[in-house]
Design a protein around this motif. Structure first.
Motif, PDB file in Angstrom:
ATOM      1  N   THR A  51      -6.130 -12.944  -6.805  1.00 30.18           N
ATOM      2  CA  THR A  51      -6.518 -11.780  -6.106  1.00 30.18           C
ATOM      3  C   THR A  51      -5.520 -11.186  -5.120  1.00 30.18           C
ATOM      4  OG1 THR A  51      -8.828 -12.288  -6.671  1.00 30.18           O
ATOM      5  CG2 THR A  51      -8.479 -10.900  -4.779  1.00 30.18           C
ATOM      6  N   LEU A  52      -5.149 -12.071  -4.349  1.00 28.32           N
ATOM      7  CA  LEU A  52      -3.938 -11.734  -3.249  1.00 28.32           C
ATOM      8  C   LEU A  52      -2.693 -11.026  -3.754  1.00 28.32           C
ATOM      9  CD1 LEU A  52      -4.778 -14.711  -0.618  1.00 28.32           C
ATOM     10  CD2 LEU A  52      -5.476 -12.215  -0.390  1.00 28.32           C
ATOM     11  N   LEU A  80      -3.507  -3.135  -3.179  1.00 27.40           N
ATOM     12  CA  LEU A  80      -4.540  -2.300  -3.669  1.00 27.40           C
ATOM     13  C   LEU A  80      -6.004  -2.401  -2.832  1.00 27.40           C
ATOM     14  CD1 LEU A  80      -4.438  -2.983  -7.653  1.00 27.40           C
ATOM     15  CD2 LEU A  80      -4.142  -0.853  -6.600  1.00 27.40           C
ATOM     16  N   ASP A 132      -3.173  -8.608  -5.458  1.00 31.95           N
ATOM     17  CA  ASP A 132      -3.351  -7.221  -5.420  1.00 31.95           C
ATOM     18  C   ASP A 132      -3.612  -6.851  -3.915  1.00 31.95           C
ATOM     19  OD1 ASP A 132      -2.992  -6.563  -8.093  1.00 31.95           O
ATOM     20  OD2 ASP A 132      -5.079  -7.742  -8.637  1.00 31.95           O
ATOM     21  N   ALA A 133      -3.210  -7.232  -2.747  1.00 31.26           N
ATOM     22  CA  ALA A 133      -3.478  -7.348  -1.444  1.00 31.26           C
ATOM     23  C   ALA A 133      -3.238  -5.594  -1.329  1.00 31.26           C
ATOM     24  CB  ALA A 133      -2.656  -7.961  -0.809  1.00 31.26           C
TER      25      ALA A 133
END
Lengths: 468, 215
Positions: free
Chosen positions: B189-190, B195, B192-193
């Motif tokens: 997930t990170l 975004l 996509d920080a």
């Protein structure tokens, strides 16, 4: 093209990234934290050298372990004390707002959030607790998560999710006197079963749901998980908006006007299509009591307990037989034959002011039956407690022989000192009647607050409509 | 998280529907602030004849000889065969923690509760949904054959029976990927920080009240 459901709207508003494998990165507006499911998440952050993404999106309060008796000293049970202390330490270390045990705003996390205006319509709300669906009553997308996801939200403010299917549960008509939100949701679970909502986000609608107060709507959404659904929700209306006027963390000034304009869009469109629709006739719902060890094992108070020999599904029949053995009951009797050893009015399902008023209306001027060993009332938060005291409800309860306690989860799951003895029956306003849930060998019967108070007074389960 | 590929294990049958998380790990053990050590208290109320306390040495407690996990033939089992709606109830991740700490690596059932299902993947425990008829057959085969084992191959999504026959199963591609590679999804997930930050900026402009500081 069909219109959008409320769930579609909430989902679409929170998609950060749609991924090719069908999952999406979903933004989380609010995380609620309590002491039981958060310590390992904070520990995980520390071990990975990560910091919370957005500290002010979190709010914490201890609830599961706290004693409901005198709180002037430390918690007597050492293991509970360490867990509550760990929450305090983690919140202090990371700068997260926490209503600590001595704070008058402390309470059950699902009572505290809305009461503070910290959970609002249109938000995505998560908590490491399956009853987080409660907050869906305000037109929010709220659901329980495990500890790994608590850590994920702390670290990223997002969750990786796959969109659920949508189900509309419509309760039409009008409720009869003495029939409450709790009876409605128990009737829904009895109809669709504890796995009926698995894989779905449920929207509750229809005239009965619209007629409920916000407290009643929270009771219904709270138990979506007992119907198998992680999320339950109800469209925003004037009652929803009125509820948030003047709450400490509600939007102020221009923001309030802006927020209200947005909140007013939070309903399913007229032409929205659901993957499943279930309809109940509200006028047919009677006061409900659970007899077994699963929240779908429910009867109306005047109904005989079902016979497993007449159940065509062998897996279900076996579950019923096991439940009869555990509960020490027999098919064919009615619940009015059963004496509750203890009565518990409280939990995130039924510990709000309206619940206490309903129970007090039955208790007023009456006495708890000598057959009942203990009857206790545990308000959902310090603020509910002081409101009830302002209305004199505490005096009504105490004069009738109920104990008036400090706020917390208490006997709903018996992580603190409040619990059933082996083999004891309990009239409980909580949400789960699993084996051992309220104490080792304990036998739980789920009811509404009025039905619990009535059982305490009568010394057996009784139709609250006969007590008026 | 350890990589999950292929393993062979003894199958233990738990023949009851709606096994809830209170049954898997009773609440008194949730007071622990660790992720480990829950194995001795897995199914505590079924396994022992007395009431368990956190921190207690379980080796001297009276065991329930009738409970399936106490029967010698299922010693060392790593595959749990279960009935519908397994893992219903609370969100406690202590349930998969207890199952894995005990030694289970896969649970086979006709259906699972959503939160439990999700939590399992985060802990290297593979929940496999199979048709009720197949589950019924497995219950019969396990009962008839002492030491009955299954091989679970996540890569090819097959369960291999002792006679070599195979049962195909479904698994979500992202979850499969994470299990096979032993990935930490926070790290994913990170990536996509940027975004997430861009989303936050848009949201703050549209709905500033959601960013009022809670203090």
């Amino acid at each position: 093209m069909a219109g959008k459901t409320l769930y579609d709207k909430l989902w679409d508003d929170h998609v950060v990234k749609q991924r090719e494998d069908g999952t999406a990165l979903i933004y989380i507006d609010r995380q609620l934290l309590h002491e039981v499911t958060s310590p390992q998440a904070f520990e995980g952050l520390r071990l990975a050298g990560r910091k919370p993404w957005r500290i002010d999106a979190n709010i914490a309060t201890p609830d599961h372990n706290v004693p409901t008796t005198d709180r002037s000293g430390p918690i007597a049970d050492e293991v509970s004390r360490i867990q509550v202390q760990t929450l305090d330490d983690n919140c202090d270390e990371f700068g997260i707002l926490e209503f600590k045990m001595q704070d008058h705003r402390q309470g059950i996390v699902h009572v505290v959030g809305p009461e503070q205006g910290a959970t609002l319509p249109g938000m995505t709300i998560v908590c490491g607790d399956s009853h987080t669906a409660t907050h869906g009553a305000f037109g929010a997308l709220a659901h329980g998560i495990g500890t790994s996801e608590v850590e994920h939200v702390l670290a990223t403010q997002c969750l990786i999710q796959k969109k659920m299917k949508s189900m509309l549960v419509r309760v039409d008509g009008e409720l009869g006197p003495g029939v409450t939100a709790k009876d409605v949701v128990l009737a829904i679970i009895a109809k669709i079963g504890t796995a009926g909502g698995t894989g779905y986000a449920i929207e509750f609608g229809g005239s009965v749901i619209r007629g409920l107060s916000m407290e009643g709507r929270m009771t219904v959404c709270n138990m979506a998980i007992e119907a198998g659904a992680r999320a339950g929700m109800i469209a925003v209306d004037e009652k929803t908006i009125a509820y948030f006027e003047g709450r400490p963390y509600s939007p102020q000034g221009d923001d309030w006007e802006k927020a209200v304009a947005y909140w007013q869009t939070l309903q399913s469109d007229d032409d929205a299509e659901f993957d499943a629709v279930v309809v109940l006739d509200g006028s047919q719902i009677k006061p409900q009591v659970s007899w077994g060890t699963s929240p779908e094992m429910v009867v109306a108070i005047d109904e005989a307990l079902p016979d497993p020999d007449r159940e065509s599904d062998p897996v279900k029949a076996e579950g019923m037989r096991r439940a009869y053995e555990y509960m020490g009951l027999k098919p064919g009797i009615t619940m009015s034959d059963v004496v509750p050893d203890r009565v518990f009015i409280g939990s995130c399902t039924n510990s709000r002011i309206e619940d206490l008023r309903a129970a007090a209306a039955i208790a007023r001027g009456r006495k708890v039956s000598p057959k009942v060993k203990q009857a206790m009332v545990v308000p959902g938060s310090g603020l509910v407690k002081s409101q009830a005291e302002k209305e004199g409800l505490d005096k009504i309860f105490v004069e009738a022989g109920f104990e008036w306690r400090e706020p917390g989860c208490s006997m709903c799951l018996a992580m603190n000192a409040d619990r059933l003895g082996d083999g004891e029956h309990c009239a409980s306003t909580s949400n789960r009647n699993f084996e051992g849930r309220q104490g080792y060998g304990g036998r739980t019967h789920l009811v509404s607050p009025a039905m619990a108070a009535a059982a305490a007074i009568a010394g057996h389960f009784i139709d609250v409509r006969d007590m008026a | 998280m350890e990589k999950f590929t292929q393993f062979e294990g003894i199958v233990a049958p738990l023949d009851r529907a709606n096994v809830d998380t209170d049954l898997i790990i009773p609440k008194q053990f949730l007071k622990s602030i660790k992720r480990t050590g829950f194995g001795p208290n897995l199914f505590d109320e079924l396994r022992y004849l007395d009431e368990g306390q956190p921190g207690q040495d379980c080796s001297h407690r009276p065991i329930n000889p009738d409970f399936v996990l106490n029967r010698p033939r299922y010693k060392g089992a790593s595959v749990l065969l279960a009935r519908r709606n397994f893992g219903c109830g609370s969100s406690r991740e202590h349930a998969p923690w207890a199952l894995t700490d005990f030694g289970f690596r896969a649970v086979l059932a006709p259906s699972f509760a959503d939160i439990f299902f999700n939590n399992s993947f985060k802990n290297g425990l593979l929940p496999i949904v199979l048709d009720e008829k197949i589950i019924d057959e497995l219950f019969q085969q396990v009962a008839a054959n002492e030491g009955y084992s299954l091989t679970i191959d996540l890569e090819t999504q097959h369960i291999i029976k002792p006679d070599g026959s195979r049962i195909e199963f479904d698994v979500d591609p992202f979850r499969k990927h994470c299990l096979l590679e032993g990935l930490d999804d926070i790290g994913i997930t990170l990536q996509d920080a940027e975004l997430i930050k861009a989303y936050e900026a848009r949201r703050k402009a549209n709905s500033p009240w959601l960013f009022d500081v809670i203090k």
